[in-house]
Design an enzyme around this catalytic site. Structure first.
Site, PDB file in Angstrom:
ATOM      1  N   LEU A 144       0.838  -1.202   0.000  1.00  0.00           N
ATOM      2  CA  LEU A 144       0.000   0.000   0.000  1.00  0.00           C
ATOM      3  C   LEU A 144       0.874   1.254   0.000  1.00  0.00           C
ATOM      4  CD1 LEU A 144      -2.796   1.398   0.332  1.00  0.00           C
ATOM      5  CD2 LEU A 144      -2.543   1.093   2.814  1.00  0.00           C
ATOM      6  N   THR A 145       1.818   1.340   0.928  1.00  0.00           N
ATOM      7  CA  THR A 145       2.659   2.527   1.113  1.00  0.00           C
ATOM      8  C   THR A 145       3.521   2.815  -0.113  1.00  0.00           C
ATOM      9  OG1 THR A 145       2.724   2.170   3.483  1.00  0.00           O
ATOM     10  CG2 THR A 145       4.508   3.490   2.572  1.00  0.00           C
ATOM     11  N   SER A 155       3.559   8.583  -0.167  1.00  0.00           N
ATOM     12  CA  SER A 155       2.261   8.449   0.522  1.00  0.00           C
ATOM     13  C   SER A 155       2.345   7.325   1.545  1.00  0.00           C
ATOM     14  CB  SER A 155       1.126   8.195  -0.472  1.00  0.00           C
ATOM     15  OG  SER A 155       1.276   6.958  -1.134  1.00  0.00           O
ATOM     16  N   SER A 167       1.087   7.803   5.569  1.00  0.00           N
ATOM     17  CA  SER A 167      -0.167   7.980   6.302  1.00  0.00           C
ATOM     18  C   SER A 167      -1.310   8.390   5.368  1.00  0.00           C
ATOM     19  CB  SER A 167       0.008   9.028   7.398  1.00  0.00           C
ATOM     20  OG  SER A 167       0.847   8.525   8.425  1.00  0.00           O
ATOM     21  N   ILE A 204       8.253  -2.525   1.816  1.00  0.00           N
ATOM     22  CA  ILE A 204       7.477  -3.756   1.632  1.00  0.00           C
ATOM     23  C   ILE A 204       8.140  -4.923   2.369  1.00  0.00           C
ATOM     24  CG2 ILE A 204       6.528  -5.388  -0.047  1.00  0.00           C
ATOM     25  CD1 ILE A 204       5.309  -2.444   0.004  1.00  0.00           C
ATOM     26  N   GLN A 245      11.719  -1.851  46.971  1.00  0.00           N
ATOM     27  CA  GLN A 245      10.337  -1.481  46.645  1.00  0.00           C
ATOM     28  C   GLN A 245      10.245  -0.825  45.266  1.00  0.00           C
ATOM     29  OE1 GLN A 245       8.205   1.624  48.935  1.00  0.00           O
ATOM     30  NE2 GLN A 245       6.650   0.058  49.318  1.00  0.00           N
ATOM     31  N   GLY A 271      19.784  -2.559  33.702  1.00  0.00           N
ATOM     32  CA  GLY A 271      20.936  -1.666  33.772  1.00  0.00           C
ATOM     33  C   GLY A 271      21.810  -1.796  32.530  1.00  0.00           C
ATOM     34  N   GLU A 321       1.253  -0.321   9.855  1.00  0.00           N
ATOM     35  CA  GLU A 321      -0.191  -0.642   9.834  1.00  0.00           C
ATOM     36  C   GLU A 321      -1.010   0.579  10.255  1.00  0.00           C
ATOM     37  OE1 GLU A 321      -0.596  -3.448   8.495  1.00  0.00           O
ATOM     38  OE2 GLU A 321       0.283  -5.150   9.542  1.00  0.00           O
TER      39      GLU A 321
END
Length: 381
Positions: free
Chosen positions: A126-127, A131, A133, A158, A279, A340, A364
């Site tokens: 699609l992307t 283009s 978003s 892709i 804690q 750490g 997506e």
């Protein structure tokens, strides 16, 4: 657990099968795949033997015909070992489902038998370079020529680019905007198909990513999935499920890092006691677990809505994707902090999950677009 929030016996069996497969076939190898940029095609084929290449392809077409919650459970389980490999299998499932759900019998017969066993693997295209978003602004053009379409353009980012055999591609067959977009199946070996160089990525190293270049590729008319002009709607419906799966991949990664952090803080001693006895450590672990469970609850609810085709399914898929990917990345980040300096080293798995999950907030549909979908839907009421 019993009642409406419990998984069924069938769902628990599927989850356990996926967890066992992951423990045997994925987790022991994932660090090497990441380090050496190995695409584990054989492992992916083994996943397909369990039906994981056709999770929501209908049984009539040879798939296992499950719902979106079952799919999320499978993706979550596999991502516990390797989010990148799990996400890759998810994308194949999305593309295969689009062919099964919207394709003619001819196009189903042509591609599904080999996609189901993942002898051939499918990409979703699609992307484009300009283009992302704004997907409805795509420029890849298809022009009718006799019984064929001639397709030219470029698809960007892709997954499976250059490796996969099948490319379910959104192309412009008509006017500007979403109504002029159609969906077509393009094959790797068609004349005029080529690929960009493999992208060098922050994470997701176990899967190939490249641009798909189309130069006057002749595609038979029967390869159109759905009707002319229906491509954008089909692409968006595919993404409802894709978003759930990407969220599920984040759940699996975060669960792994929480488990690793619990184990590590019990063993690691500072100032004469285990880290787990401070804690601050307990509070951090408590918040991590809470974020993870809240993400999981929302994602499973959204999956049930997509399976049932509920009217608010798209909004819930967007909320769940946004929340799960952001919250689970925060969980992994906290796990890295608890480790750490060791968390920053490749000797431990945390940094790999930190890198792999980062892209889930982008693909997506970015999490900004998810907010847009949810906000618009709320204001439409």
């Amino acid at each position: 657990m019993t009642g409406q929030f419990a998984l069924t016996d069938d769902q628990l069996a599927i989850q356990e099968m996926a967890q066992r497969f992951t423990a045997d076939e994925i987790t022991p190898h994932a660090a090497k795949w990441d380090e050496e940029h190995i695409f584990p095609r054989e492992t992916i084929r083994k996943a397909a033997e369990l039906g994981f290449g056709s999770i929501y392809v209908s049984e009539e077409s040879g798939g296992i015909g499950l719902g979106r919650l079952e799919s999320a459970l499978i993706m979550e389980a596999m991502a516990y070992g390797c989010p990148s490999t799990s996400a890759f299998i998810s994308i194949h499932n999305m593309a295969s489902w689009m062919i099964d759900r919207f394709g003619s019998q001819a196009v189903k017969d042509k591609y599904l038998p080999r996609l189901i066993g993942m002898e051939q693997i499918a990409s979703y295209c699609l992307t484009e370079p300009s283009s992302g978003s704004d997907a409805a602004a795509l420029k890849t053009k298809a022009v009718k020529d006799g019984d064929d379409w001639l397709v030219s353009g470029t698809k960007q980012f892709i997954s499976g680019g250059g490796e996969n055999e099948v490319y379910v591609t959104m192309v412009r067959t008509g006017e500007d905007g979403p109504k002029g977009i159609s969906c077509m199946v393009i094959e790797k070996n068609m004349a005029g198909v080529s690929f960009g160089a493999q992208e060098k990525k922050l994470g997701w190293h176990s899967q190939p990513t490249a641009a798909l270049n189309l130069d006057n590729v002749r595609v038979p008319a029967e390869n159109m999935v759905g009707g002319e002009g229906e491509g954008f709607r089909i692409a968006m419906m595919g993404l409802d499920g894709g978003r759930l799966n990407i969220g599920a991949c984040s759940l699996g990664g975060a669960q792994r890092c929480l488990d690793e952090a619990v184990r590590y803080t019990k063993e690691r001693k500072q100032f004469g006691q285990a880290l787990a006895e401070f804690q601050n450590t307990q509070f951090t672990l408590a918040d991590m677990a809470t974020r993870l469970e809240a993400s999981r609850a929302l994602l499973y609810l959204a999956a049930a809505k997509v399976t049932e085709n509920a009217p608010d399914k798209t909004r819930f898929a967007a909320m769940a994707k946004r929340f799960a990917t952001d919250e689970c990345s925060a969980v992994v980040n906290d796990a890295l902090q608890l480790f750490g300096g060791y968390g920053y080293l490749r000797d431990y798995p945390i940094e790999r999950f930190w890198r792999d999950l980062r892209v889930h907030s982008i693909l997506e549909g970015t999490n900004q677009i998810m907010r847009m979908i949810v906000g618009r839907d709320l204001l439409r009421q």
